[in-house]
Design a protein around this motif. Structure first.
Motif, PDB file in Angstrom:
ATOM      1  N   GLY A   1       0.812  -1.218   0.000  1.00  0.00           N
ATOM      2  CA  GLY A   1       0.000   0.000   0.000  1.00  0.00           C
ATOM      3  C   GLY A   1       0.843   1.266   0.000  1.00  0.00           C
ATOM      4  N   PRO A   2       1.729   1.427   0.974  1.00  0.00           N
ATOM      5  CA  PRO A   2       2.604   2.596   0.967  1.00  0.00           C
ATOM      6  C   PRO A   2       3.525   2.663  -0.245  1.00  0.00           C
ATOM      7  N   ALA A   3       3.938   1.522  -0.775  1.00  0.00           N
ATOM      8  CA  ALA A   3       4.802   1.543  -1.967  1.00  0.00           C
ATOM      9  C   ALA A   3       4.062   2.152  -3.150  1.00  0.00           C
ATOM     10  N   ILE A   4       2.809   1.770  -3.322  1.00  0.00           N
ATOM     11  CA  ILE A   4       2.015   2.329  -4.424  1.00  0.00           C
ATOM     12  C   ILE A   4       1.770   3.815  -4.188  1.00  0.00           C
ATOM     13  N   ALA A   5       1.428   4.187  -2.949  1.00  0.00           N
ATOM     14  CA  ALA A   5       1.194   5.598  -2.641  1.00  0.00           C
ATOM     15  C   ALA A   5       2.470   6.416  -2.828  1.00  0.00           C
ATOM     16  N   SER A   6       3.625   5.830  -2.546  1.00  0.00           N
ATOM     17  CA  SER A   6       4.903   6.534  -2.693  1.00  0.00           C
ATOM     18  C   SER A   6       5.216   6.885  -4.137  1.00  0.00           C
ATOM     19  N   LEU A   7       4.611   6.182  -5.070  1.00  0.00           N
ATOM     20  CA  LEU A   7       4.842   6.478  -6.486  1.00  0.00           C
ATOM     21  C   LEU A   7       4.402   7.897  -6.832  1.00  0.00           C
ATOM     22  N   ALA A   8       3.474   8.454  -6.050  1.00  0.00           N
ATOM     23  CA  ALA A   8       3.010   9.825  -6.299  1.00  0.00           C
ATOM     24  C   ALA A   8       4.139  10.835  -6.127  1.00  0.00           C
ATOM     25  N   TYR A   9       5.159  10.492  -5.344  1.00  0.00           N
ATOM     26  CA  TYR A   9       6.301  11.382  -5.140  1.00  0.00           C
ATOM     27  C   TYR A   9       7.325  11.286  -6.266  1.00  0.00           C
ATOM     28  N   LEU A  10       7.113  10.350  -7.192  1.00  0.00           N
ATOM     29  CA  LEU A  10       8.046  10.101  -8.303  1.00  0.00           C
ATOM     30  C   LEU A  10       9.466   9.864  -7.793  1.00  0.00           C
ATOM     31  N   SER A  11       9.556   9.148  -6.698  1.00  0.00           N
ATOM     32  CA  SER A  11      10.829   8.858  -6.059  1.00  0.00           C
ATOM     33  C   SER A  11      11.475   7.622  -6.686  1.00  0.00           C
ATOM     34  N   GLY A  12      12.770   7.700  -6.895  1.00  0.00           N
ATOM     35  CA  GLY A  12      13.515   6.545  -7.397  1.00  0.00           C
ATOM     36  C   GLY A  12      13.473   5.392  -6.423  1.00  0.00           C
ATOM     37  N   ASP A  13      13.489   5.696  -5.117  1.00  0.00           N
ATOM     38  CA  ASP A  13      13.424   4.639  -4.105  1.00  0.00           C
ATOM     39  C   ASP A  13      12.098   3.885  -4.193  1.00  0.00           C
ATOM     40  N   ALA A  14      11.009   4.636  -4.407  1.00  0.00           N
ATOM     41  CA  ALA A  14       9.702   3.988  -4.521  1.00  0.00           C
ATOM     42  C   ALA A  14       9.674   3.069  -5.744  1.00  0.00           C
ATOM     43  N   LEU A  15      10.234   3.526  -6.847  1.00  0.00           N
ATOM     44  CA  LEU A  15      10.274   2.685  -8.051  1.00  0.00           C
ATOM     45  C   LEU A  15      11.157   1.456  -7.841  1.00  0.00           C
ATOM     46  N   MET A  16      12.268   1.637  -7.113  1.00  0.00           N
ATOM     47  CA  MET A  16      13.178   0.519  -6.847  1.00  0.00           C
ATOM     48  C   MET A  16      12.534  -0.522  -5.942  1.00  0.00           C
ATOM     49  N   PHE A  17      11.497  -0.155  -5.229  1.00  0.00           N
ATOM     50  CA  PHE A  17      10.733  -1.113  -4.430  1.00  0.00           C
ATOM     51  C   PHE A  17       9.576  -1.678  -5.247  1.00  0.00           C
ATOM     52  N   PHE A  18       8.871  -0.792  -5.950  1.00  0.00           N
ATOM     53  CA  PHE A  18       7.638  -1.160  -6.637  1.00  0.00           C
ATOM     54  C   PHE A  18       7.888  -2.139  -7.786  1.00  0.00           C
ATOM     55  N   ILE A  19       8.914  -1.893  -8.582  1.00  0.00           N
ATOM     56  CA  ILE A  19       9.164  -2.754  -9.747  1.00  0.00           C
ATOM     57  C   ILE A  19       9.481  -4.191  -9.318  1.00  0.00           C
ATOM     58  N   PRO A  20      10.412  -4.424  -8.375  1.00  0.00           N
ATOM     59  CA  PRO A  20      10.622  -5.811  -7.926  1.00  0.00           C
ATOM     60  C   PRO A  20       9.387  -6.422  -7.268  1.00  0.00           C
ATOM     61  N   MET A  21       8.576  -5.576  -6.602  1.00  0.00           N
ATOM     62  CA  MET A  21       7.347  -6.079  -6.000  1.00  0.00           C
ATOM     63  C   MET A  21       6.430  -6.634  -7.091  1.00  0.00           C
ATOM     64  N   LEU A  22       6.283  -5.898  -8.194  1.00  0.00           N
ATOM     65  CA  LEU A  22       5.454  -6.375  -9.303  1.00  0.00           C
ATOM     66  C   LEU A  22       6.031  -7.641  -9.927  1.00  0.00           C
ATOM     67  N   VAL A  23       7.350  -7.666 -10.100  1.00  0.00           N
ATOM     68  CA  VAL A  23       7.994  -8.854 -10.663  1.00  0.00           C
ATOM     69  C   VAL A  23       7.727 -10.067  -9.768  1.00  0.00           C
ATOM     70  N   GLY A  24       7.862  -9.882  -8.460  1.00  0.00           N
ATOM     71  CA  GLY A  24       7.590 -10.971  -7.525  1.00  0.00           C
ATOM     72  C   GLY A  24       6.146 -11.420  -7.555  1.00  0.00           C
ATOM     73  N   LEU A  25       5.233 -10.472  -7.677  1.00  0.00           N
ATOM     74  CA  LEU A  25       3.805 -10.796  -7.745  1.00  0.00           C
ATOM     75  C   LEU A  25       3.505 -11.658  -8.964  1.00  0.00           C
ATOM     76  N   TYR A  26       3.994 -11.228 -10.116  1.00  0.00           N
ATOM     77  CA  TYR A  26       3.722 -11.985 -11.336  1.00  0.00           C
ATOM     78  C   TYR A  26       4.495 -13.300 -11.381  1.00  0.00           C
ATOM     79  N   ALA A  27       5.686 -13.333 -10.809  1.00  0.00           N
ATOM     80  CA  ALA A  27       6.437 -14.593 -10.742  1.00  0.00           C
ATOM     81  C   ALA A  27       5.691 -15.601  -9.866  1.00  0.00           C
ATOM     82  N   ALA A  28       5.163 -15.148  -8.744  1.00  0.00           N
ATOM     83  CA  ALA A  28       4.405 -16.045  -7.864  1.00  0.00           C
ATOM     84  C   ALA A  28       3.153 -16.558  -8.565  1.00  0.00           C
ATOM     85  N   ARG A  29       2.450 -15.687  -9.268  1.00  0.00           N
ATOM     86  CA  ARG A  29       1.256 -16.128 -10.009  1.00  0.00           C
ATOM     87  C   ARG A  29       1.631 -17.168 -11.059  1.00  0.00           C
TER      88      ARG A  29
END
Length: 141
Positions: free
Chosen positions: A107-135
């Protein structure tokens, strides 16, 4: 199937949730890490945020349990399983490890994307990769 009202309620709820996360400090990985650091410089302030969220949820559930159907759809969609099994425990452990290492949860990772922060993207992208890999993996099992 989604009505305009469902989309509006979802959008407004998401914006309120994101603002709450931002105001409370839940989007700051340093603050979250300090909350999780029980043996070091522990910051208990996020416990108040979580407690507030728990109180709101309990009150909402008390109101909703008295209703026969939700406001904007035909039926409630609540979890049916109450089993504590291996996938649940592994998922909870991975969630906790990811939260502790990254200082954010989904939740906070997605909300952090509003700040256009590189740190948020560095968390969010692997999170998505992990989500789709698990599926993908679970679809093959």
């Amino acid at each position: 199937d989604w009505t305009v009202m469902q989309l509006v309620v979802g959008l407004v709820s998401g914006v309120i949730f994101g603002l709450g996360l931002s105001i409370s400090g839940m989007l700051n990985p340093v603050k979250v890490s300090a909350f999780l650091d029980l043996a070091g410089a522990w910051d208990p302030s996020l416990a108040l945020v979580m407690g507030g969220g728990l109180i709101v949820n309990i009150l909402a559930m008390l109101v909703l349990k008295k209703r026969t159907k939700p406001f904007f759809t035909d039926a409630f969609s609540l979890p049916q399983s109450k089993v504590i099994d291996r996938p649940l425990l592994v998922g909870a452990a991975l969630f906790g490890i990811g939260w502790a290492l990254g200082g954010l949860c989904p939740g906070p990772a997605i909300a952090s994307l509003a700040y256009l922060s590189g740190d948020a993207l560095m968390f969010f992208i692997p999170m998505l990769v992990g989500l789709y890999a698990a599926r993908f993996i679970f679809s093959k099992i």
